[in-house]
Design an enzyme around this catalytic site. Structure first.
Site, short mmCIF file in Angstrom:
data_model
loop_
_atom_site.label_atom_id
_atom_site.label_comp_id
_atom_site.label_asym_id
_atom_site.label_seq_id
_atom_site.Cartn_x
_atom_site.Cartn_y
_atom_site.Cartn_z
N ALA A 230 51.64 28.04 -0.14
CA ALA A 230 50.90 28.69 -1.22
C ALA A 230 49.50 28.10 -1.34
CB ALA A 230 51.65 28.53 -2.54
N GLY B 268 41.48 33.94 4.68
CA GLY B 268 40.11 34.39 4.92
C GLY B 268 39.88 34.41 6.41
N CYS C 207 39.75 37.24 11.22
CA CYS C 207 40.82 38.08 11.75
C CYS C 207 41.63 38.79 10.67
CB CYS C 207 41.75 37.24 12.63
SG CYS C 207 40.97 36.67 14.15
N PHE D 10 46.00 35.67 20.62
CA PHE D 10 46.70 35.22 19.42
C PHE D 10 46.29 33.80 19.04
CE2 PHE D 10 49.44 38.33 21.54
CZ PHE D 10 49.60 39.27 20.52
N LEU D 11 45.08 33.40 19.41
CA LEU D 11 44.65 32.04 19.12
C LEU D 11 44.24 31.89 17.67
CD1 LEU D 11 41.27 31.92 18.95
CD2 LEU D 11 41.52 32.27 21.41
N ARG D 12 44.36 30.67 17.17
CA ARG D 12 43.95 30.33 15.81
C ARG D 12 42.75 29.40 15.87
NH1 ARG D 12 49.33 27.45 14.19
NH2 ARG D 12 48.99 26.81 16.36
N GLU D 13 41.75 29.69 15.05
CA GLU D 13 40.61 28.79 14.98
C GLU D 13 41.08 27.42 14.50
OE1 GLU D 13 37.11 30.31 13.07
OE2 GLU D 13 37.67 32.38 13.54
#
Length: 447
Positions: free
Chosen positions: A251, A256, A259, A151-154
């Site tokens: 917002a 993009g 994932c 569940f990592l985020r870049e």
């Protein structure tokens, strides 16, 4: 523990480095010899804050190594982590050829003690069962299968890996469950044990829900523009509700990356394969695709014809703190600008080289600084919320531009920052601050 990680892409490399930092002995395997040599030299092929330093320190400590020899790496490991890519096929389904190919190689290389085959790659529900059947057909060596989704985020991958919200361990084996719990216990006590299929589904459901929040707030933003409300205040008011939460309610021009686009399409296909029409998620994807083109509509409202105009673009990566340009909104926006005869001056602090490899055109001038991109442009569009862009004042932007037109696709600036300038300013879902451009937008029906 002795771990082998198959695949040194984003998930594999970050996972391997972090597990080694916890004191485990980790071998990362990749088929691409040049990539392995690069890693052995201490060079990181991706941009991720803190990754290179952590990789170098653990390599020097002897806990982390890189090789192309999958047989030797599998033989020595107790836990084998599958972290190869599962890109989208043309129909939106996940391409499982790489992970199944890796599983075959693992099966043929198994020796030594019993193994745990742990899948971190995002795979459709039922894939781990397919992997298990395939491996058992090729070897009698004892092993257990488990799904442990990432569940990592870049941009914050190290922090997310070392401080996870939760760890999901999906397996039917008590031994594998115990060993994997022991492996992850230094990271968190929030460990959820599930069956394999539920673990696979948790990953897709999580990403689909986050994508839904993004598309929802963007739809609210579009309504706010028409009724004169401020989506930033609306999102803040919503976020105080604990049932909703404030995250992913910013917002902009849509999501993009590698994932969300891939996983939403894959889940739509997973549903379709069992004769379920996932109408909500289809709408999420449709809204996201359309949202990025609001940039073009707002440009046309302020510039009339785009032919012969010079448009500056700040931000090519799909999000800040990464050089990843996969499915970045900048691609389609720039392509439309070129089709309509505009000249584009583009700048990104990190991702320019990656972007240029995928889209290079005589009408695109890649610039070395934000100032160079904006200088003498007829309009500036902000597509990625890099911190560098926040430090430039709207007054300074106005002094660089030939035309005083700023399309802020990420709502970087506050009303008071823009109010003292002569910029024709568009943000997303907030009242426009220039009366002339607001009246013109009303006439064109886009407000």
């Amino acid at each position: 523990m002795k771990l082998t990680v198959i695949g040194t892409g984003y998930v594999g490399l970050v996972s391997g480095v972090c597990f080694s930092d916890l004191g485990n002995e980790v071998v990362c395997v990749d088929k691409i010899g040049e990539k392995v040599l690069q890693l052995q030299r201490g060079e990181v092929p991706i941009y991720e804050p803190g990754l290179q330093e952590l990789m170098q320190s653990n390599s020097e400590a002897g806990r982390l190594s890189f090789t192309t020899d999958i047989a030797a790496a599998v033989k020595e490991a107790e836990i084998i982590i599958l972290a190869v890519g599962t890109p989208s096929l043309p129909n939106g389904e996940a391409d499982l050829s790489y992970i199944l190919g890796a599983a075959k190689e693992i099966a043929l290389a198994m020796e030594g003690g019993p193994k745990i085959l742990m899948t971190k790659s995002t795979v459709p529900v039922g894939t781990n069962e397919t992997i298990e059947r395939l491996v058992r057909e090729l070897t009698d060596h004892p092993f257990e299968i488990a799904s442990v989704p990432e569940f990592l985020r870049e941009g914050s991958a190290i922090r997310d890996t070392m401080n996870p919200d939760r760890i999901v361990i999906g397996t039917d084996s008590d031994w594998a469950r115990q060993r994997l719990t022991e492996l992850h216990r230094p990271l968190t006590d929030r460990i959820l044990h599930t069956d394999v299929r539920s673990a696979e589904m948790i990953k897709y459901a999580s990403n689909a829900f986050l994508a839904t929040k993004i598309s929802f707030i963007n739809e609210i933003a579009n309504i706010c523009e028409k009724v004169g409300a401020d989506v930033s205040q609306v999102a803040e008011g919503m976020g105080y509700d604990k049932r909703i939460g404030a995250s992913f309610l910013r917002a902009g021009i849509g999501y993009g990356g590698s994932c969300f686009p891939k996983d939403t399409q894959a889940l739509i296909q997973i549903a379709g394969n069992v004769d379920y029409n996932f109408k909500l998620l289809k709408a999420v994807v449709e809204v996201n695709q359309a949202q990025r083109f609001n940039i073009i509509r707002k440009l046309e409202a302020t510039l009339d014809d785009l032919y012969g105009r010079t448009v500056a673009i700040w931000g090519l990566a799909f999000k800040p703190e990464t050089d990843d340009v996969r499915d970045a909104p900048a691609f389609e926006i720039i392509q439309v600008l070129i089709e309509r005869g505009a000249h584009v001056k583009a700048y990104d602090p990190i991702a320019t080289a990656n972007f240029r490899r995928k889209l290079d055109h005589p009408s695109i001038q890649f610039c070395a600084s934000a100032r160079e991109a904006a200088l003498e442009a007829d309009a500036l569009c902000i597509l990625t919320e890099w911190e560098e862009f926040r430090t430039v004042s709207p007054a300074e932007i106005q002094s660089w531009l030939r035309g005083p037109h700023l399309i802020d696709g990420r709502n970087l600036f506050r009303e008071e920052e823009v109010a003292g300038t002569d910029l024709s300013y568009y943000s997303v879902g907030r009242p426009n601050m220039n009366r002339g451009i607001r009246e013109r937008a009303d006439l064109l029906g886009i407000r």
